[in-house]
Design a protein around this motif. Structure first.
Motif, PDB file in Angstrom:
ATOM      1  N   SER A   1       0.834  -1.206   0.000  1.00  0.00           N
ATOM      2  CA  SER A   1       0.000   0.000   0.000  1.00  0.00           C
ATOM      3  C   SER A   1       0.865   1.251   0.000  1.00  0.00           C
ATOM      4  N   MET A   2       1.940   1.236   0.780  1.00  0.00           N
ATOM      5  CA  MET A   2       2.825   2.395   0.839  1.00  0.00           C
ATOM      6  C   MET A   2       3.444   2.676  -0.526  1.00  0.00           C
ATOM      7  N   ILE A   3       3.882   1.624  -1.219  1.00  0.00           N
ATOM      8  CA  ILE A   3       4.474   1.802  -2.546  1.00  0.00           C
ATOM      9  C   ILE A   3       3.443   2.372  -3.520  1.00  0.00           C
ATOM     10  N   ARG A   4       2.230   1.826  -3.473  1.00  0.00           N
ATOM     11  CA  ARG A   4       1.166   2.304  -4.372  1.00  0.00           C
ATOM     12  C   ARG A   4       0.874   3.787  -4.136  1.00  0.00           C
ATOM     13  N   MET A   5       0.827   4.191  -2.878  1.00  0.00           N
ATOM     14  CA  MET A   5       0.533   5.593  -2.570  1.00  0.00           C
ATOM     15  C   MET A   5       1.669   6.511  -3.003  1.00  0.00           C
ATOM     16  N   GLN A   6       2.908   6.042  -2.833  1.00  0.00           N
ATOM     17  CA  GLN A   6       4.044   6.844  -3.273  1.00  0.00           C
ATOM     18  C   GLN A   6       4.041   7.003  -4.792  1.00  0.00           C
ATOM     19  N   VAL A   7       3.722   5.916  -5.491  1.00  0.00           N
ATOM     20  CA  VAL A   7       3.649   5.980  -6.955  1.00  0.00           C
ATOM     21  C   VAL A   7       2.553   6.949  -7.388  1.00  0.00           C
ATOM     22  N   LYS A   8       1.390   6.850  -6.739  1.00  0.00           N
ATOM     23  CA  LYS A   8       0.278   7.734  -7.099  1.00  0.00           C
ATOM     24  C   LYS A   8       0.638   9.192  -6.863  1.00  0.00           C
ATOM     25  N   PHE A   9       1.282   9.474  -5.740  1.00  0.00           N
ATOM     26  CA  PHE A   9       1.651  10.854  -5.431  1.00  0.00           C
ATOM     27  C   PHE A   9       2.675  11.367  -6.438  1.00  0.00           C
ATOM     28  N   ALA A  10       3.636  10.512  -6.808  1.00  0.00           N
ATOM     29  CA  ALA A  10       4.644  10.912  -7.786  1.00  0.00           C
ATOM     30  C   ALA A  10       3.999  11.189  -9.142  1.00  0.00           C
ATOM     31  N   GLU A  11       3.041  10.348  -9.530  1.00  0.00           N
ATOM     32  CA  GLU A  11       2.344  10.546 -10.810  1.00  0.00           C
ATOM     33  C   GLU A  11       1.524  11.836 -10.786  1.00  0.00           C
TER      34      GLU A  11
END
Length: 217
Positions: free
Chosen positions: A162-172
């Motif tokens: 979940s943490m990785i997914r949220m970081q990816v979403k924020f970066a995008e």
């Protein structure tokens, strides 16, 4: 627990970063707007301000609560178990001292019998009781502590994903919103940047500033 501490620190850092970025953007918007509100720089500064304000909103609305739910809360629940584990370990250490003391008293009575015939049986009983309690706690920790440590991994796996997914979403989100600011810069600026010529241009402007009498030595 380091994982809990750093997970909290990460969220605080994200909030601090977007808040600082919003303040910087407001300052840049004022900086350009004070010179010429219709210039490319002023429009880019205003667009940058809007973009980082949107990103700050993303942190508050779309990042913080899911982060708390899927990461901080599960990690907190896991961390809450370890004080109890540490308490059991400390209890075992105390019972080991009690066992060692009872064993020492028993050995002394065996090596040097007392005139009181009740002392040896009593010491033996105290020894046996202390040994039983210590062995129970020790066996429990030997059996269950490795299991607890092994179970940490599958427990944390969903939070990590979940943490990785949220970081990816924020970066995008950041790439999409901030990428749109570039269109306010003239094509020549983008070309100069790509060609690595902006450094020379900046140094040229700096030299002109230094040649002004109010900036002179």
């Amino acid at each position: 627990m380091a994982l809990q501490k750093e997970s909290k620190a990460y969220l605080e850092a994200m909030r601090s970063m977007t808040a600082a970025q919003a303040r910087l953007a407001a300052t840049i918007d004022t900086f350009y707007g004070a010179a010429d509100r219709n210039s490319d720089g002023a429009m880019a500064g205003h667009a940058y301000k809007r973009s980082v304000e949107d990103l700050d909103g993303v942190i508050t609305k779309e990042f913080e609560q899911p982060y708390r739910t899927t990461i901080l809360e599960p990690v907190g629940k896991m961390a809450a178990m370890f004080p109890m584990v540490n308490e059991t370990i400390a209890k075992r250490e105390k019972k080991m001292l009690d066992y060692d003391s009872a064993r020492s008293r028993l050995r002394k009575l065996v090596d040097k019998p007392s005139e009181d015939p009740t002392k040896l049986p009593r010491a033996q009983q105290e020894h046996d009781e202390a040994k039983e309690i210590f062995d129970m706690l020790n066996d429990q920790l030997i059996a269950e502590l490795p299991q607890l440590l092994d179970l940490r991994i599958p427990y944390f796996d969903p939070s990590f994903e979940s943490m990785i997914r949220m970081q990816v979403k924020f970066a995008e989100e950041g790439y999409e919103k901030l990428g749109g600011v570039q269109r306010y810069f003239s094509e020549s600026v983008r070309d100069d940047y790509a060609a690595g010529q902006l450094d020379a241009q900046v140094e040229g402007v700096l030299q002109e500033m230094k040649e002004l009498s109010i900036c002179g030595a």
